[in-house]
Design an enzyme around this catalytic site. Structure first.
Site, short mmCIF file in Angstrom:
data_model
loop_
_atom_site.label_atom_id
_atom_site.label_comp_id
_atom_site.label_asym_id
_atom_site.label_seq_id
_atom_site.Cartn_x
_atom_site.Cartn_y
_atom_site.Cartn_z
N ASN A 133 0.82 -1.21 0.00
CA ASN A 133 0.00 0.00 0.00
C ASN A 133 0.86 1.26 0.00
O ASN A 133 0.48 2.28 -0.58
CB ASN A 133 -0.91 0.01 1.22
CG ASN A 133 -1.75 1.26 1.31
OD1 ASN A 133 -2.66 1.46 0.50
ND2 ASN A 133 -1.46 2.12 2.28
N ASP A 206 1.44 6.68 0.17
CA ASP A 206 0.76 5.62 -0.58
C ASP A 206 1.28 5.52 -2.00
O ASP A 206 1.50 6.54 -2.68
CB ASP A 206 -0.75 5.91 -0.62
CG ASP A 206 -1.42 5.70 0.72
OD1 ASP A 206 -0.71 5.37 1.69
OD2 ASP A 206 -2.65 5.86 0.79
N ASP A 236 -0.35 -6.94 3.60
CA ASP A 236 -0.76 -5.97 4.60
C ASP A 236 -1.84 -5.04 4.06
O ASP A 236 -1.78 -4.61 2.90
CB ASP A 236 0.47 -5.15 5.01
CG ASP A 236 0.19 -4.14 6.09
OD1 ASP A 236 -0.25 -4.53 7.17
OD2 ASP A 236 0.42 -2.94 5.83
N GLU A 272 -4.78 -9.33 4.74
CA GLU A 272 -5.33 -8.68 5.92
C GLU A 272 -6.45 -7.75 5.48
O GLU A 272 -6.20 -6.62 5.05
CB GLU A 272 -4.25 -7.88 6.66
CG GLU A 272 -4.79 -7.20 7.92
CD GLU A 272 -3.96 -6.00 8.36
OE1 GLU A 272 -4.06 -5.63 9.54
OE2 GLU A 272 -3.24 -5.42 7.52
#
Length: 530
Positions: A133, A206, A236, A272
């Site tokens: 990310n 990001d 993640d 996740e």
């Protein structure tokens, strides 16, 4: 009888006994595993600097799995999830500065390669945390991009500036820059008037995941670690790739999953997606193998709720409904139940340090279908809550011998501790550690538990969490008694009358008894019937 012949016979008997034990474990080469999550910094320190390292994991592999099928000394782990191991300026390392290296605090690439090799010898697969990310604000990509923002476009086919202007520097498009202050954006500082997206923190810019060049970088990173021998990835923050946009998150996950499996079809990926059950189920449309079952976990999760309320009937229905839901979306879906992780307070704390509660909670999630994930130290009742550093405290190998025990992460301030470490609990047959060992051994010997189709069973008592698991024509039954009282069941129906007590898990010295169709279960116990 000649001495040589006698030695040969003894050898063959020992060999056959070893083979028998190995067959009993039912080793199946697939992506069903007992995973153990390791925060490297807090696991084991091999060189005395107070920081856990990769060599420390190598030293302790026999604790996880010693590969000796004639003993029951190890934990029975056959999968390891390593929290981030790449270079990073923070203690947690979820902000990467180099996707192709090992953080020097943890060791070298040679250390990592040795860990892969030694784990493979024991049948342990290793997956690594992959943070896609965002990068660190100190990543060379971001530093280069920010430097170029100050240089106006030159409008030339070949950049005329000594430093690439923002028109020609590809890294400018690796992130989401704007000259407008938006939600989740932070000021670049200099040059003024520029902002960048960093939803988690201003030191975690990001990535622009719509950029084909970024996606190619990600593909190259994934292939690099596959070539190093990793068996897969824990991804993640998958809900934040495109915040609030499940369909775009699913599309990106499909891209990554397809690319990685084009290099190795056996790669295992777990994501996740910290959300509700319906939202998590949507992510299985990506083809990714697993997503953590967050509704089961933490102090407010369904497992702890069942333990506290002493009501297991609804939990068994929930497990059946959820498996059906994700299997309808992706027939190859593998659930990933757990009770706590590095972002949650330790289960030993939110279960009140009550040994019986910790044991029955462990039995519940370890006996569920799918890949259970054990957070390091959970098997000995490790404590810690509050700030994140407190949730990632050192593993207590021994209360008496401090060898290998790491320093706490910086800024940790949790003072609670447990009285018995690994060494002490290994000597105590009634310890939580011994309970975990037995539960995992039962799983390894009964493939129906991880791989089976689950069907909830109503036994007329809300305290009982009961279900069957069917795999390749073999059916196994599990009954958890969550009550603090003994329960007696009459197994009189045709389906149950021929069942035998195959294994049992109890929280004290009392025994489960099955005699003439009558099943007697002590408080907080688990019966495995077949």
């Amino acid at each position: 009888m000649k001495k040589g012949l006698l030695v040969f016979i003894i050898f063959m008997m020992s060999f056959m006994a070893g083979c028998g034990n190995q067959e009993k474990v039912n080793i199946i080469e697939d992506n069903y595993r007992n995973y153990y999550e390791i925060f490297v910094r807090s696991f084991y320190d091999s060189d005395g600097d107070g920081i856990g390292d990769l060599k420390g994991i190598v030293e302790k592999l026999d604790y996880l799995k010693d590969n000796d099928f004639k003993t029951k000394n190890d934990l029975g782990i056959d999968g390891i999830w390593l929290m981030p191991i790449m270079p990073s300026p923070t203690y947690h390392k979820y902000d990467v500065t180099d996707y192709y290296s090992i953080d020097p605090q943890y060791g070298t690439m040679e250390d990592f390669e040795q860990l892969i090799a030694k784990s493979k010898e024991r049948g342990i697969k290793i997956i690594i945390d992959l943070v896609l990310n965002h990068t660190s604000a100190k990543h060379p990509w971001f530093l280069s991009a920010v430097k170029s923002l100050a240089i106006e476009p030159c409008g030339q086919d070949v950049c005329v500036h000594a430093e690439l202007c923002r028109e020609h520097n590809k890294y400018v498009n690796y992130y989401n820059f704007s000259q407008e202050k938006k939600s989740g954006y932070h000021s670049v500082g200099m040059p003024t008037g520029w902002y960048y997206e960093g939803v988690f923190w201003d030191q975690m810019p990001d990535l622009n995941l719509d950029n084909p060049e970024v996606r190619k970088e990600i593909e190259n990173i994934g292939k690099f670690w596959i070539d190093k021998g990793v068996a897969g990835y824990r991804l993640d923050a998958v809900t934040s790739f495109y915040t609030g946009n499940i369909s775009k998150n699913v599309e990106f996950l499909k891209f990554f999953n397809d690319k990685m499996k084009s290099y190795d079809s056996d790669i295992y990926i777990v994501g996740e997606a910290w959300s509700d059950a319906n939202s998590i189920a949507e992510y299985y449309k990506s083809g990714v193998d697993s997503f953590f079952n967050f509704p089961l976990a933490d102090t407010t999760g369904k497992i702890v709720a069942a333990v506290r309320s002493k009501n297991g009937a609804q939990l068994s229905k929930t497990v059946e409904e959820y498996q059906k839901k994700i299997k309808e979306i992706n027939p190859k879906a593998i659930d990933a139940p757990f009770i706590s992780n590095h972002d949650m307070g330790r289960s030993g704390g939110f279960l009140g340090g009550d040994l019986a509660s910790e044991k029955i909670a462990a039995a519940l999630y370890l006996m569920m279908p799918g890949n259970s994930f054990i957070y390091y130290g959970e098997e000995i009742g490790t404590l810690g809550s509050g700030k994140d550093e407190n949730k990632r405290l050192p593993l207590l190998w021994s209360a008496a011998d401090k060898t290998g025990i790491t320093y706490a992460p910086p800024n940790a301030d949790y003072k609670g501790t447990i009285e018995a470490g690994v060494m002490e609990q290994e000597k105590d047959e009634n310890s939580l550690l011994q309970f975990y060992k037995k539960a995992i051994r039962i799983k390894n010997e009964n493939p129906e538990i991880q791989r089976g189709v689950v069907t909830s069973i109503d036994l007329g008592n809300d305290a009982l969490c009961a279900y069957s698991l069917e795999y390749e024509g073999s059916k196994l039954y599990i009954v958890h008694n969550l009550s603090v009282d003994q329960v007696e069941l009459k197994l009189s129906s045709e389906e149950y009358s021929k069942l035998k007590l195959k294994e049992s898990l109890t929280t004290d010295d009392e025994k489960i008894i099955l005699k003439k169709g009558n099943l007697t279960m002590p408080a907080r116990s688990t019966a495995i019937l077949k």
